[in-house]
Write an enzyme that holds these catalytic residues in place. Sequence first.
Site, mmCIF file in Angstrom:
data_model
loop_
_atom_site.group_PDB
_atom_site.id
_atom_site.type_symbol
_atom_site.label_atom_id
_atom_site.label_comp_id
_atom_site.label_asym_id
_atom_site.label_seq_id
_atom_site.Cartn_x
_atom_site.Cartn_y
_atom_site.Cartn_z
ATOM 1 N N ARG A 599 0.868 -1.173 0.000
ATOM 2 C CA ARG A 599 0.000 0.000 0.000
ATOM 3 C C ARG A 599 0.905 1.222 0.000
ATOM 4 O O ARG A 599 1.894 1.278 0.718
ATOM 5 C CB ARG A 599 -0.904 0.050 1.238
ATOM 6 C CG ARG A 599 -1.847 -1.129 1.407
ATOM 7 C CD ARG A 599 -2.759 -0.913 2.612
ATOM 8 N NE ARG A 599 -3.419 -2.124 3.031
ATOM 9 C CZ ARG A 599 -4.571 -2.565 2.529
ATOM 10 N NH1 ARG A 599 -5.159 -1.881 1.580
ATOM 11 N NH2 ARG A 599 -5.132 -3.688 2.983
ATOM 12 N N ARG A 629 -6.399 -5.236 -0.309
ATOM 13 C CA ARG A 629 -7.837 -4.974 -0.232
ATOM 14 C C ARG A 629 -8.145 -3.484 -0.122
ATOM 15 O O ARG A 629 -7.574 -2.772 0.702
ATOM 16 C CB ARG A 629 -8.437 -5.723 0.965
ATOM 17 C CG ARG A 629 -9.937 -5.548 1.118
ATOM 18 C CD ARG A 629 -10.454 -6.357 2.284
ATOM 19 N NE ARG A 629 -10.428 -7.779 1.996
ATOM 20 C CZ ARG A 629 -10.098 -8.709 2.878
ATOM 21 N NH1 ARG A 629 -9.726 -8.359 4.085
ATOM 22 N NH2 ARG A 629 -10.113 -9.986 2.541
ATOM 23 N N HIS A 659 3.120 -9.620 1.057
ATOM 24 C CA HIS A 659 2.847 -8.668 2.131
ATOM 25 C C HIS A 659 4.119 -8.214 2.839
ATOM 26 O O HIS A 659 4.088 -7.306 3.660
ATOM 27 C CB HIS A 659 1.888 -9.322 3.141
ATOM 28 C CG HIS A 659 1.349 -8.395 4.167
ATOM 29 N ND1 HIS A 659 1.723 -8.444 5.497
ATOM 30 C CD2 HIS A 659 0.450 -7.383 4.082
ATOM 31 C CE1 HIS A 659 1.083 -7.509 6.173
ATOM 32 N NE2 HIS A 659 0.312 -6.857 5.344
ATOM 33 N N HIS A 816 1.091 -1.158 15.129
ATOM 34 C CA HIS A 816 1.099 -1.956 13.899
ATOM 35 C C HIS A 816 2.304 -2.877 13.779
ATOM 36 O O HIS A 816 2.321 -3.760 12.923
ATOM 37 C CB HIS A 816 1.053 -0.999 12.698
ATOM 38 C CG HIS A 816 0.768 -1.658 11.388
ATOM 39 N ND1 HIS A 816 1.721 -1.806 10.394
ATOM 40 C CD2 HIS A 816 -0.366 -2.207 10.895
ATOM 41 C CE1 HIS A 816 1.180 -2.417 9.348
ATOM 42 N NE2 HIS A 816 -0.074 -2.679 9.624
#
Length: 913
Positions: A599, A629, A659, A816
């Site tokens: 992202r 997503r 990822h 995170h």
Amino acid sequence: MEGTSTPRGAGAQRGSARSRVPRTPMDEFLSLRAASTKDGLPSQAQIDQVLAMLAGLPEDTITSNTALPYTAETTPTRVPAVPPFQYSVDRPRAPKPVVLPPDEPVLQPVAPEAPADEPDPVEPAEPVTDVESEPAPVTVPELVVPTVIVPTVTVPELGVPTAEAPAPRPGPAPVVPTPVSPAAEATPPPEPTPAPEPPLTLPPLEPPAPEPVAPAAPLEPADLPLPDNRYLDRELSWLAFNNRVLDLAKDKIRVPLLERARFLAIFSSNLDEFFMVRVAGLKRRIDAGLAGRGTSGLLPRELHEAILSTARDLSAEQARVFMDEVLPELARQGILILRWSDLWDSEKARLSTLFADRIFPILTPLAVDPSHPFPYISGLSLNLAVQLRNPQTGSRLFARIKVPNDVLPRFIEVTDGRFVPLEDIISHHLDQVFTGMEITKCGTFRVTRNEDLEVEEDDAENILFALEKELLRRKIGRPPVRLEVEESIDPELLDVLTSELDVTQPELFFTRGPLDLTGLFVIADVDQEALKYPGFLPKTNPNLAEVETSQPADMFAALKKRDVLLHHPYDSFATSVQRFIEQAAADPQVLAIKQTLYRTSGDSPIVDALIEAARAGKQVLALVEIKARFDERANIAWARKLERAGVHVVYGLVGLKTHCKLSLVIRDEGDCLRRYCHIGTGNYNPKTARMYEDMGLLTSNPVITDDVAHLFNHLSGMTAESNYRRLLVSPFGIREGILEKIENEIALQKAGVPGRIRIKVNSIVDEATMDALYRASQAGVRVDLWVRGICAIRAGVPGLSDNIRVRSILGRFLEHSRLFWFDNGGAPQVGIGSADLMHRNLDRRVEVLVQLSNEAHVAQIGSLFDLAFAETTGSWWLTEDGWVMKTEDATGKPLLDIQEYLIATTGSRRSPA
């Protein structure tokens, strides 16, 4: 019967004994048995008579040469062996760990086929004997105790650099069969045996005296079977996480007012995504007839009902917090969210002009009549349902208007600090939209649809085109999963909506006040700094620049001296990771750059730097994950832009999301080519890097950079690489590596060396990992889990997880990072990476964990865990009864906010490690 009938010689000897010795109940039983072989089976009355006599015998009378009649009560209880978790770092793909299927009891020895999206079950290493298919035993049946095979105590480290240059790297590991434990090899499966005859049988009458049997050793805690109900439900745990977000909106002491409004918006945004993905997927399974129980024991329909009930309660609580707490406090601070009736006449006149000039031209009214079917309502759109009456004919019509809050602010500021919802402005000017018609009823509604993408990658020649096609399909045909309406909506309008949208009553959510509180992001951005968190400016990591300066750091010179552990947002992303890529793009000595992109922001300087590097003639590889997503469309756009600039763009491996967060730079330094890399826990997104807490390692360590180079070759060239020295890489190695380290802590604990495991993740739902942590707790290992979101493990359950503590920390930054700590007998093994402990991360994504070797970095991670689990730090604690908010002491004084503490201490870290 074969193998159990009485030999004739033995019967003759007993016959002669009866003339000299008084008959005993055992003699009666044996006589009865002998008669049955000659004359047929005895009557039930005879059997009952002998059984009654045997019941009165002392326990020591019934020895190993006496078999009791077979009944359900005397069938030995079988406990299946818990198979060991096997792992080989040298094979291309390790065997999948045991994952108990959701629709079977935990102790069922033979599991059905697992769902397609779950790891396949592994057969036990030692076969479990089926007592019903064996001949009658010669001893009194005893509990069959499983043998647990504990992996070796010695756990190899991920790798330690031993030289400036990496050792020669072995070739790709050959495919080898799954290793089998020695016990499994020594105990072949039994041959099938016929089922026994009806069980009135006796063993031979005079066998040799049995050998004395020592009593079985008591089971150790780690060997005990785990209970069926040991997992919390994943979806309900997520709702508990969103409730913690709502707790922040309620927190008047620690959270400023506008930030509380922001947390209300975050709560709404989170819930929208939850319904679009998780609830939609659950509803899909129900519609497909997949009714197997989940790991928490709930059937899909039961879980769906529980989710809707819980979500409805949370939504009602959110509306109460907004209407009764936040809204009045905003008004006291001069920030008012008003309805049309609350406006001044001068404000109404101004908004009427705004409607005519800016709103009316972009409205598209859609009426429903015999020639116009009910329109498709797009997901998450805000809409007005309108009932019209034709004054000429008296007929009634239904119409729908989409509120254009995607191009206009959700709340329109009329004058300074005075806001009105956009739908209020439209609803009071409907006479200009439907001229000549009477407006009889009007209400606001919002639909949530299934928005999860489904791309059959194996059947797609080009995943990019397949995904673009699926994005077009997303606009139509997605079934609703939730309908939100204002509680004042007219029942007749509601009947039309529920009927046309095919929404059930449980999926209907009545809301007090305005719908779609994601619009509160506009309110939270109001320019009143006193009502927000204090300003914060990230600092340049001291190991990159010993003195804070406006001049950019020389990244390559710094990384030649030492590895640098970054902690964002406290360490500036712009002056570290972003600077690393930008300097590489501009440096003429840099020959190649390789980068993963999951992202990134719309105006990403990372993407711009890669384009500039490609235009300068450097070899640039960008591995773009276009299946991220809700960022699919943006990532497709960036992939096209990069390709046009000459960047080599690849889209990862079929069936896997890439990822991991990796960046690799190859630089010509005259006497050699040197590699530099970054391995992170968060995305290469400068905007979220200011809001997300993440960690990253910048290094020129030749062992780590060699691992990263081979991983990039694997991702772009489809190699069979699986041999890494300082990395754990999923889907082949992260779960297996973590399980080995957990087993190592268990073995050390049993050997008298205190074990400790500390893990920080966003979510933990992987059953194999949770079971290993349960066994570690039972063995006495201290387990500390720092989980922001979903947590399916139970904490503090006596006999199961007494030694497991779970904490959750939420605040101004989104926690995170993923951190892993294993004490390892005083030589901690510590890693950071991109993987959560979820099936998708461990089985269906390419993830990377890297082990830290710098003692200062290990100490930094340790102090972070110490701070998070301190009694004086504010957090949420998971107990047997659920999550408990502990952010104040007994006197009401706020406990330490770990994020504010780290902000305050960032500026003092000016000496290099």
